[in-house]
Scaffold this motif. Structure first.
Motif, PDB file in Angstrom:
ATOM      1  N   GLN A   1      85.897 -18.945  -6.505  1.00 52.27           N
ATOM      2  CA  GLN A   1      87.475 -19.304  -7.264  1.00 52.27           C
ATOM      3  C   GLN A   1      88.279 -18.148  -7.181  1.00 52.27           C
ATOM      4  O   GLN A   1      89.409 -18.552  -6.847  1.00 52.27           O
ATOM      5  CB  GLN A   1      87.075 -19.432  -8.764  1.00 52.27           C
ATOM      6  CG  GLN A   1      88.258 -19.636  -9.859  1.00 52.27           C
ATOM      7  CD  GLN A   1      87.833 -19.290 -11.096  1.00 52.27           C
ATOM      8  OE1 GLN A   1      87.023 -19.670 -11.728  1.00 52.27           O
ATOM      9  NE2 GLN A   1      88.980 -19.079 -11.800  1.00 52.27           N
TER      10      GLN A   1
ATOM     11  N   ARG B   1      80.346 -19.223  -8.436  1.00 49.97           N
ATOM     12  CA  ARG B   1      81.587 -20.141  -8.508  1.00 49.97           C
ATOM     13  C   ARG B   1      82.724 -19.270  -8.838  1.00 49.97           C
ATOM     14  O   ARG B   1      83.621 -19.641  -8.200  1.00 49.97           O
ATOM     15  CB  ARG B   1      81.145 -21.111  -9.606  1.00 49.97           C
ATOM     16  CG  ARG B   1      80.018 -22.172  -9.364  1.00 49.97           C
ATOM     17  CD  ARG B   1      79.790 -23.121 -10.609  1.00 49.97           C
ATOM     18  NE  ARG B   1      79.018 -24.051 -10.426  1.00 49.97           N
ATOM     19  CZ  ARG B   1      78.447 -24.889 -11.257  1.00 49.97           C
ATOM     20  NH1 ARG B   1      78.737 -24.644 -12.560  1.00 49.97           N
ATOM     21  NH2 ARG B   1      77.644 -26.022 -10.882  1.00 49.97           N
TER      22      ARG B   1
ATOM     23  N   THR C   1      74.593 -18.957 -10.760  1.00 45.60           N
ATOM     24  CA  THR C   1      75.483 -20.131 -10.264  1.00 45.60           C
ATOM     25  C   THR C   1      76.573 -19.879 -10.836  1.00 45.60           C
ATOM     26  O   THR C   1      77.731 -20.027  -9.959  1.00 45.60           O
ATOM     27  CB  THR C   1      74.822 -21.390 -10.908  1.00 45.60           C
ATOM     28  OG1 THR C   1      73.444 -21.625 -10.655  1.00 45.60           O
ATOM     29  CG2 THR C   1      75.617 -22.507 -10.561  1.00 45.60           C
ATOM     30  N   GLN C   2      76.926 -19.275 -12.087  1.00 47.73           N
ATOM     31  CA  GLN C   2      78.224 -19.122 -12.689  1.00 47.73           C
ATOM     32  C   GLN C   2      79.096 -18.184 -11.746  1.00 47.73           C
ATOM     33  O   GLN C   2      80.129 -18.070 -11.584  1.00 47.73           O
ATOM     34  CB  GLN C   2      78.133 -18.766 -14.061  1.00 47.73           C
ATOM     35  CG  GLN C   2      79.735 -18.496 -14.713  1.00 47.73           C
ATOM     36  CD  GLN C   2      79.466 -18.428 -16.400  1.00 47.73           C
ATOM     37  OE1 GLN C   2      78.787 -17.543 -16.671  1.00 47.73           O
ATOM     38  NE2 GLN C   2      80.227 -19.198 -17.041  1.00 47.73           N
TER      39      GLN C   2
END
Length: 261
Positions: free
Chosen positions: A45, A41, A37-38
């Motif tokens: 970004q 993201r 998930t990180q």
């Protein structure tokens, strides 16, 4: 039916072992989901492109050292444009299996993750600048150590198979960049030039540390801006800024591993 003390103890031990295994498996699955998930993201970004070691795509540049013949050269990677420089953060995963202490049959699997950031650089001899620590003497080959550079008056060690090149390349500006207070924590960076890339470890703990990744990318961008134009403009070099034409040519320079890519 009553169980004797030995059987009861055995069942308790087995149940405890299964419980520990289940907790470890659940924690590993949860950690993988968190990192996935990180990573997604972070990719969104920075507007990057994500790759996996067993996936169909590969980064458009990069130099990877696979730990063995059975392990992908990287576990995952994210490629993006940072301050006009093509940038890659990638993770390697090394799995070691060994006998558990006091047992000749049971096995313990140890998984080690390592994250680093790379940018394209002009082809140069293999060159590494690292901080001097109490462990340095164990890992540094004295034959590669170069004296007479701008790093001599700092706690930095320069290693290169071409001392004359290193003394020209390692400028005071490059040393000042690496010694900047901004990059002092959590540890002084090690900067390595090899196979047409420059690399530094992720500047922070964890498998993917977004702020630490950006800090490492900033460090490498600052490092690349210190390189003399005479090095960038060599006939065998490449100007790898993303807004500039990409030109490559044969390298006449050696590297520690036998040449540039």
């Amino acid at each position: 039916m009553e169980l004797d003390a030995g059987t009861t103890t055995l069942l308790i031990v087995v149940a405890f072992g299964l419980g520990c295994w289940l907790l470890g498996w659940l924690w590993t699955r949860a950690e993988e989901r968190r990192v996935t998930t990180q990573r997604t993201r972070f990719t969104q970004q920075v507007g990057g492109v994500e790759h996996t070691g067993d996936g169909p795509t590969r980064p458009t540049f990069g130099h990877f050292d696979p730990p063995d013949a059975y392990t992908p050269p990287f576990h995952w990677a994210v490629e993006w444009n940072h301050r006009g420089f093509h940038t890659l953060v990638y993770e390697t995963r090394t799995v070691k299996i060994k006998n558990a202490s006091g047992s000749s049959t049971s096995k313990v699997k140890k998984v080690t993750h390592h994250s680093a950031v790379q940018m394209p650089a002009p082809p140069t001899p293999w060159l590494r600048i690292q901080p001097r620590t109490r462990y340095t003497d164990v890992f540094v080959d004295a034959a590669d150590t170069v004296q007479g550079t701008a790093a001599d008056h700092h706690d930095l060690i320069v290693e290169c198979r071409d001392p004359e090149f290193a003394r020209t390349f390692v400028s005071q500006q490059l040393v000042d960049t690496i010694m900047s207070p901004r990059y002092a924590k959590p540890f002084r960076p090690t900067v390595t030039f090899e196979h047409g890339v420059v690399q530094a470890d992720q500047r922070g703990p964890g498998r993917l540390h977004p702020e630490g990744t950006i800090a490492a990318a900033d460090l490498l961008a600052d490092v690349l801006q210190t390189i003399p134009r005479t090095v960038w403009n060599r006939t065998d070099a490449s100007w790898n800024r993303t807004e500039a034409p990409h030109e490559t040519g044969p390298s006449g320079m050696s590297s520690k591993d036998g040449g540039t890519p």
